[in-house]
Design a protein around this motif. Structure first.
Motif, mmCIF file in Angstrom:
data_model
loop_
_atom_site.group_PDB
_atom_site.id
_atom_site.type_symbol
_atom_site.label_atom_id
_atom_site.label_comp_id
_atom_site.label_asym_id
_atom_site.label_seq_id
_atom_site.Cartn_x
_atom_site.Cartn_y
_atom_site.Cartn_z
ATOM 1 N N PHE A 94 0.811 -1.225 0.000
ATOM 2 C CA PHE A 94 0.000 0.000 0.000
ATOM 3 C C PHE A 94 0.840 1.268 0.000
ATOM 4 O O PHE A 94 0.307 2.370 0.138
ATOM 5 N N GLY A 95 2.165 1.151 -0.115
ATOM 6 C CA GLY A 95 3.042 2.314 -0.188
ATOM 7 C C GLY A 95 3.248 3.033 1.129
ATOM 8 O O GLY A 95 3.722 4.162 1.156
ATOM 9 N N LEU A 96 2.890 2.393 2.230
ATOM 10 C CA LEU A 96 3.022 3.036 3.532
ATOM 11 C C LEU A 96 4.468 3.049 4.015
ATOM 12 O O LEU A 96 4.956 4.072 4.493
ATOM 13 N N VAL A 97 5.154 1.912 3.918
ATOM 14 C CA VAL A 97 6.565 1.802 4.286
ATOM 15 C C VAL A 97 7.228 0.863 3.295
ATOM 16 O O VAL A 97 6.797 -0.266 3.116
ATOM 17 N N ARG A 98 8.263 1.356 2.666
ATOM 18 C CA ARG A 98 9.104 0.509 1.812
ATOM 19 C C ARG A 98 10.521 0.613 2.339
ATOM 20 O O ARG A 98 10.969 1.702 2.689
ATOM 21 N N ALA A 99 11.198 -0.518 2.397
ATOM 22 C CA ALA A 99 12.566 -0.514 2.907
ATOM 23 C C ALA A 99 13.401 -1.493 2.101
ATOM 24 O O ALA A 99 12.939 -2.580 1.751
ATOM 25 N N THR A 100 14.620 -1.085 1.809
ATOM 26 C CA THR A 100 15.594 -1.978 1.167
ATOM 27 C C THR A 100 16.874 -1.909 1.983
ATOM 28 O O THR A 100 17.246 -0.856 2.503
ATOM 29 N N ARG A 101 17.527 -3.057 2.102
ATOM 30 C CA ARG A 101 18.784 -3.118 2.839
ATOM 31 C C ARG A 101 19.831 -3.746 1.946
ATOM 32 O O ARG A 101 19.583 -4.769 1.300
ATOM 33 N N VAL A 102 21.000 -3.162 1.938
ATOM 34 C CA VAL A 102 22.154 -3.685 1.211
ATOM 35 C C VAL A 102 23.254 -3.947 2.225
ATOM 36 O O VAL A 102 23.514 -3.118 3.099
ATOM 37 N N GLN A 103 23.887 -5.106 2.098
ATOM 38 C CA GLN A 103 25.072 -5.415 2.892
ATOM 39 C C GLN A 103 26.180 -5.748 1.903
ATOM 40 O O GLN A 103 25.963 -6.530 0.973
ATOM 41 N N GLN A 104 27.322 -5.145 2.084
ATOM 42 C CA GLN A 104 28.442 -5.330 1.154
ATOM 43 C C GLN A 104 29.684 -5.769 1.909
ATOM 44 O O GLN A 104 29.963 -5.279 2.998
ATOM 45 N N VAL A 105 30.411 -6.689 1.299
ATOM 46 C CA VAL A 105 31.663 -7.225 1.829
ATOM 47 C C VAL A 105 32.728 -6.924 0.777
ATOM 48 O O VAL A 105 32.711 -7.507 -0.306
ATOM 49 N N ALA A 106 33.621 -5.982 1.078
ATOM 50 C CA ALA A 106 34.612 -5.538 0.093
ATOM 51 C C ALA A 106 36.026 -5.853 0.574
ATOM 52 O O ALA A 106 36.337 -5.677 1.752
ATOM 53 N N PRO A 107 36.887 -6.313 -0.349
ATOM 54 C CA PRO A 107 38.263 -6.627 0.034
ATOM 55 C C PRO A 107 39.077 -5.383 0.352
ATOM 56 O O PRO A 107 38.904 -4.334 -0.262
ATOM 57 N N THR A 113 38.666 -7.031 5.325
ATOM 58 C CA THR A 113 37.371 -6.793 4.691
ATOM 59 C C THR A 113 36.712 -5.546 5.268
ATOM 60 O O THR A 113 36.769 -5.316 6.465
ATOM 61 N N ARG A 114 36.072 -4.786 4.399
ATOM 62 C CA ARG A 114 35.194 -3.704 4.850
ATOM 63 C C ARG A 114 33.753 -4.195 4.687
ATOM 64 O O ARG A 114 33.316 -4.523 3.595
ATOM 65 N N TYR A 115 33.029 -4.268 5.818
ATOM 66 C CA TYR A 115 31.597 -4.589 5.816
ATOM 67 C C TYR A 115 30.843 -3.271 5.839
ATOM 68 O O TYR A 115 31.130 -2.383 6.647
ATOM 69 N N PHE A 116 29.863 -3.135 4.935
ATOM 70 C CA PHE A 116 29.058 -1.925 4.833
ATOM 71 C C PHE A 116 27.604 -2.335 4.749
ATOM 72 O O PHE A 116 27.266 -3.305 4.069
ATOM 73 N N THR A 117 26.738 -1.613 5.440
ATOM 74 C CA THR A 117 25.305 -1.866 5.346
ATOM 75 C C THR A 117 24.562 -0.540 5.262
ATOM 76 O O THR A 117 24.989 0.465 5.848
ATOM 77 N N ARG A 118 23.487 -0.552 4.489
ATOM 78 C CA ARG A 118 22.630 0.653 4.346
ATOM 79 C C ARG A 118 21.185 0.188 4.206
ATOM 80 O O ARG A 118 20.896 -0.710 3.415
ATOM 81 N N GLU A 119 20.329 0.790 4.977
ATOM 82 C CA GLU A 119 18.897 0.551 4.840
ATOM 83 C C GLU A 119 18.244 1.886 4.504
ATOM 84 O O GLU A 119 18.531 2.907 5.145
ATOM 85 N N GLU A 120 17.426 1.858 3.452
ATOM 86 C CA GLU A 120 16.797 3.075 2.959
ATOM 87 C C GLU A 120 15.276 2.896 2.988
ATOM 88 O O GLU A 120 14.763 1.829 2.644
ATOM 89 N N PHE A 121 14.572 3.953 3.388
ATOM 90 C CA PHE A 121 13.130 3.892 3.568
ATOM 91 C C PHE A 121 12.429 4.889 2.661
ATOM 92 O O PHE A 121 12.903 6.002 2.467
#
Length: 124
Positions: A94-107, A113-121
């Motif tokens: 219904f478009g009330l809350v949308r969320a995406t999460r990315v987790q990245q593991v970079a050499p 390793t650099r671990y990075f995470t971002r969640e966007e709403f």
């Protein structure tokens, strides 16, 4: 208007393949991410696969969150690994809350390793 987000990163003294394996061990996920106390899933993580996250808020209450894996690319040499998933259910439908999460593991140099995470709403 900018989208609300939360992000964090940390450098880990272990090779990307090891960090990736720990990150995808969903039965033990709660050992390094205390916000998520359990994850229900069928089999190994796979593109399009469903997850149900059991979260615990700071006040001790909890909730469950349906998610769909939208990206799953293992680290390989200099290429970073990425796991992404999106919130599913009635709220995003219904478009009330949308969320995406990315987790990245970079050499990093030195087999680190650099671990990075971002969640966007988005949504209302």
């Amino acid at each position: 208007m900018p989208r609300p987000f939360a992000e964090a990163s940390i450098d880990i003294d272990a090779p990307p393949a090891h960090v990736w394996a720990v990150m995808l061990d969903l039965a033990r996920y709660h050992e390094w991410n205390p916000f998520i106390v359990a994850i229900d899933h069928a089999g190994a993580p796979a593109l399009g696969g469903a997850l149900r996250l059991h979260v615990r808020w700071n006040d001790g209450t909890g909730a469950r969150s349906g998610e769909e894996i939208t990206e799953l690319v293992a680290p390989d040499g200099e290429r970073a690994g990425r796991l992404a998933y999106r919130f599913t259910g009635l709220l995003p439908t219904f478009g009330l809350v949308r969320a995406t999460r990315v987790q990245q593991v970079a050499p990093l140099p030195g087999d680190r390793t650099r671990y990075f995470t971002r969640e966007e709403f988005t949504g209302l």
